[in-house]
Enzyme design. Structure first.
Site, mmCIF file in Angstrom:
data_model
loop_
_atom_site.group_PDB
_atom_site.id
_atom_site.type_symbol
_atom_site.label_atom_id
_atom_site.label_comp_id
_atom_site.label_asym_id
_atom_site.label_seq_id
_atom_site.Cartn_x
_atom_site.Cartn_y
_atom_site.Cartn_z
ATOM 1 N N ASP A 28 -0.824 2.494 -1.429
ATOM 2 C CA ASP A 28 -1.861 2.251 -0.608
ATOM 3 C C ASP A 28 -2.977 1.671 -1.204
ATOM 4 O O ASP A 28 -2.728 1.579 -2.514
ATOM 5 C CB ASP A 28 -2.414 3.595 0.235
ATOM 6 C CG ASP A 28 -3.653 3.279 1.064
ATOM 7 O OD1 ASP A 28 -3.363 2.703 2.124
ATOM 8 O OD2 ASP A 28 -4.512 3.948 1.033
ATOM 9 N N ASP A 85 -2.220 -4.043 3.061
ATOM 10 C CA ASP A 85 -2.003 -3.643 1.703
ATOM 11 C C ASP A 85 -1.075 -4.891 1.459
ATOM 12 O O ASP A 85 -1.155 -5.369 0.063
ATOM 13 C CB ASP A 85 -1.290 -2.429 1.741
ATOM 14 C CG ASP A 85 -2.003 -1.276 2.201
ATOM 15 O OD1 ASP A 85 -3.310 -1.264 1.970
ATOM 16 O OD2 ASP A 85 -1.736 -0.633 3.139
ATOM 17 N N TYR A 151 -9.508 11.847 -1.677
ATOM 18 C CA TYR A 151 -9.140 11.152 -0.544
ATOM 19 C C TYR A 151 -8.171 10.080 -0.692
ATOM 20 O O TYR A 151 -7.549 9.898 0.090
ATOM 21 C CB TYR A 151 -10.385 10.715 -0.123
ATOM 22 C CG TYR A 151 -10.504 9.879 1.237
ATOM 23 C CD1 TYR A 151 -10.505 10.076 2.485
ATOM 24 C CD2 TYR A 151 -10.274 8.202 1.143
ATOM 25 C CE1 TYR A 151 -10.598 9.602 3.656
ATOM 26 C CE2 TYR A 151 -10.350 7.489 1.980
ATOM 27 C CZ TYR A 151 -10.502 8.037 3.361
ATOM 28 O OH TYR A 151 -10.280 7.146 4.512
ATOM 29 N N ASP A 155 -3.619 9.767 0.570
ATOM 30 C CA ASP A 155 -3.030 8.584 1.255
ATOM 31 C C ASP A 155 -1.648 8.414 0.959
ATOM 32 O O ASP A 155 -0.902 7.609 1.644
ATOM 33 C CB ASP A 155 -4.028 7.272 1.269
ATOM 34 C CG ASP A 155 -5.206 7.223 2.061
ATOM 35 O OD1 ASP A 155 -5.423 8.164 2.942
ATOM 36 O OD2 ASP A 155 -6.110 6.592 2.068
#
Length: 234
Positions: A28, A85, A151, A155
């Site tokens: 990610d 991405d 956080y 992912d």
């Protein structure tokens, strides 16, 4: 194992040694693009079965050791809603890493609905509610907060379990081949280029013009697009 934050070349080399030879990697990115033509990569998250790492490209002289692994064609790259991405990776190397597995597309084939978000997929598949506090964080600011890094790491952390669950279901339902065309389309380099000569096609109302008017629009749009590219402005 503790999540890793990689901001030294030595740390990156050590990480790459451990990632090399993986069967698959979850990937990610965090980026900003409000003030530039091309997205600016601010963080690259990667995980395999035993490692979760956030790599800081703003602190490193080169991402090449990691990109060499990402572009290894023997390793499956697992992403969710992969287009942006892959656009960033295309910008770094001028090609798309293959093979690709997109869990958003796989969710559609498995009856999970069209364009399901990552948070909803994690909740549905794993019963985990992800934090949303940093969804609009300024990822180019340093230092990053610990909560931001967690956080970002989440992912790719939960993407591992989702990928393996989806793979099992696809095999069980004999639907693996259903995804081949979609993944091939994702891997097409032409999806990640914006030739100035074709910029006019994205202008609302262009289809109503013809002759000299259309020719003027085509040249003006191409000029504007090239200026944006050259100056790296939106």
């Amino acid at each position: 194992m503790t999540d890793r934050y990689i901001d030294t070349q030595e740390g990156l080399e050590e990480l790459c040694t451990e990632l090399r030879g993986s069967e698959w990697l979850t990937l990610d990115t965090e980026f900003i693009r409000e003030k530039t033509y091309s997205p600016r990569l601010c963080l690259l998250q990667v995980a395999n079965k035993s490692i979760v790492a956030c790599v800081d490209p703003l602190a490193l002289p080169s991402l090449d050791p990691l990109l060499d692994i990402v572009y290894d064609s023997t390793i499956t790259k697992v992403l969710h809603a992969a287009h942006q991405d892959l656009e960033i990776l295309f910008g770094l190397r001028g090609s798309v890493p293959v093979p690709i597995f997109d869990t958003q597309i796989a969710a559609t084939v498995l009856g999970g609905g069209d364009q399901v978000g990552y948070g909803n997929l994690v909740k549905t598949e794993l019963g985990i509610e992800l934090e949303k506090a940093h969804a609009r964080a300024d990822w180019c600011r340093r230092p990053l907060e610990k909560d931001q890094i967690k956080y970002a790491a989440d992912d790719v952390r939960y993407l591992r379990d989702i990928y393996q669950r989806q793979l099992e279901k696809l095999v069980e339902l004999d639907r693996e081949e259903w995804l081949a065309d979609d993944f091939a389309t994702l891997s097409d380099p032409s999806r990640y280029t914006n030739p100035p000569a074709q910029a006019w096609q994205r202008i609302k109302g262009a289809g109503r013009l013809q002759g000299v008017q259309l020719a003027v629009l085509q040249q003006l749009a191409a000029w504007r697009e090239q200026r944006a590219i050259d100056s790296n402005r939106p």
